[in-house]
Design an enzyme around this catalytic site. Structure first.
Site, mmCIF file in Angstrom:
data_model
loop_
_atom_site.group_PDB
_atom_site.id
_atom_site.type_symbol
_atom_site.label_atom_id
_atom_site.label_comp_id
_atom_site.label_asym_id
_atom_site.label_seq_id
_atom_site.Cartn_x
_atom_site.Cartn_y
_atom_site.Cartn_z
ATOM 1 N N ASP A 160 0.843 -1.183 0.000
ATOM 2 C CA ASP A 160 0.000 0.000 0.000
ATOM 3 C C ASP A 160 0.888 1.246 0.000
ATOM 4 O OD1 ASP A 160 -3.027 0.862 0.603
ATOM 5 O OD2 ASP A 160 -1.682 2.210 1.699
ATOM 6 N N ASN A 168 -2.933 12.664 -3.475
ATOM 7 C CA ASN A 168 -4.015 13.007 -4.407
ATOM 8 C C ASN A 168 -4.604 14.367 -4.089
ATOM 9 O OD1 ASN A 168 -4.464 11.280 -6.540
ATOM 10 N ND2 ASN A 168 -5.800 9.886 -5.420
ATOM 11 N N HIS A 173 -5.408 14.367 -8.938
ATOM 12 C CA HIS A 173 -5.582 12.959 -9.326
ATOM 13 C C HIS A 173 -4.687 12.560 -10.491
ATOM 14 C CE1 HIS A 173 -8.886 11.945 -6.635
ATOM 15 N NE2 HIS A 173 -9.390 13.153 -6.879
ATOM 16 N N ASP A 177 -2.515 9.288 -10.374
ATOM 17 C CA ASP A 177 -2.562 8.223 -11.379
ATOM 18 C C ASP A 177 -1.175 7.928 -11.931
ATOM 19 O OD1 ASP A 177 -5.261 8.052 -11.019
ATOM 20 O OD2 ASP A 177 -5.801 9.129 -12.861
ATOM 21 N N GLU A 203 -4.886 2.226 -4.121
ATOM 22 C CA GLU A 203 -3.425 2.317 -4.104
ATOM 23 C C GLU A 203 -2.790 1.056 -3.540
ATOM 24 O OE1 GLU A 203 -4.779 4.180 -0.169
ATOM 25 O OE2 GLU A 203 -5.521 3.927 -2.207
#
Length: 284
Positions: A160, A168, A173, A177, A203
């Protein structure tokens, strides 16, 4: 088609039985004609009737067996067409001659050959994560089912990205990404070809190490953790990128769900312990 429709009341769901029934009746026409003639003339010849009856029964058995065998390729072709329609892979299609059955088998072969690549593309698309290109959860589990078919020493790692929501929120975002794609690429390039890497969700990533000892997987994940934490292309002056990881042994696919819970528990322990660390599950 008219005769076919007219005889549907005979075995509506079994076409081959209908054919056999019609042939059975046709074979007995000479016997019935002989009986009718002798009854009409009153000149009974029992020996002739017995010989004709025996010959009729013998030819009936041979004829029905032969017709049943001739109908078998049609039955096979029907089963293969159903498999093609269901999206299943079809094995070798028998080759026929230049007759009705041969043309039917050729049609099945063409349909199967045209459908197989399309089915494989659809399966590949359905099992891939669009953003990272890794296997999604479904694809990961399908691969795990094949690799963990028997008893083995495997290891499951749950990864993680630390503070991903904050990344974010702060950078947007699009940056998040891009970070997911970069971490996914480094995870996939940092393990063996026999290992399976997938995006578990958000994630979080999952890595399956088949035929691997717990200590070996621990060394690999520590190396990956350090390489990502020290990667200058990922580290920003304001926000370094790290991940936390939990690993647990997995003995078989039936044990995978339990191993996932154990690895998740170790992952949360790594998070609570300060992040940017690899934690081995204490549960078996």
């Amino acid at each position: 088609m008219r005769f076919y429709q007219a005889t549907t009341f005979l075995f509506p769901r079994r076409y081959e039985w209908r054919v056999l029934f019609v042939c059975f009746g046709a074979v007995h026409v000479p016997l019935l004609a002989c009986i009718a003639y002798q009854a009409a003339t009153g000149q009974w010849q029992p020996t002739t009737l017995l010989v004709l009856l025996g010959a009729t029964l013998f030819s009936t058995v041979l004829g029905l067996a032969a017709i049943r065998a001739l109908l078998r390729p049609i039955e096979t072709a029907t089963q293969m067409l159903r498999a093609v329609q269901a999206g299943e892979r079809v094995g070798m299609v028998p080759v026929g001659n230049e007759d009705l059955v041969g043309r039917l088998l050729h049609g099945v072969s063409v349909a199967a050959n045209e459908s197989a690549p399309r089915i494989e593309r659809l399966i590949e698309t359905a099992e891939r994560d669009e953003l990272t290109g890794l296997r999604n959860r479904r694809g990961f589990l399908d691969s795990a089912r094949r690799l963990l078919a028997g008893e083995s020493n495997g290891v499951l790692a749950m990864v993680d990205i630390d503070r991903f929501k904050a990344i974010n929120d702060r950078f947007g975002h699009a940056t998040g990404d891009a970070l997911l794609r970069e971490v996914a690429l480094r995870l996939e390039n940092g393990v063996r070809r026999s290992d399976v890497v997938g995006r578990w969700g958000g994630e979080e990533f999952a890595i399956l190490f088949p035929d691997t000892l717990l200590e070996e997987a621990h060394v690999v994940m520590e190396r990956l953790r350090a390489s990502i934490a020290l990667d200058p292309s990922l580290r920003g002056d304001e926000w370094p990128v790290t991940f936390s990881c939990g690993i647990a042994p997995v003995r078989s696919f039936a044990h995978l769900e339990n191993a996932t819970r154990n690895a998740d528990g170790a992952l949360y322990a790594a998070k609570n312990g300060g992040r940017n660390r690899v934690q081995i599950s204490k549960d078996e």
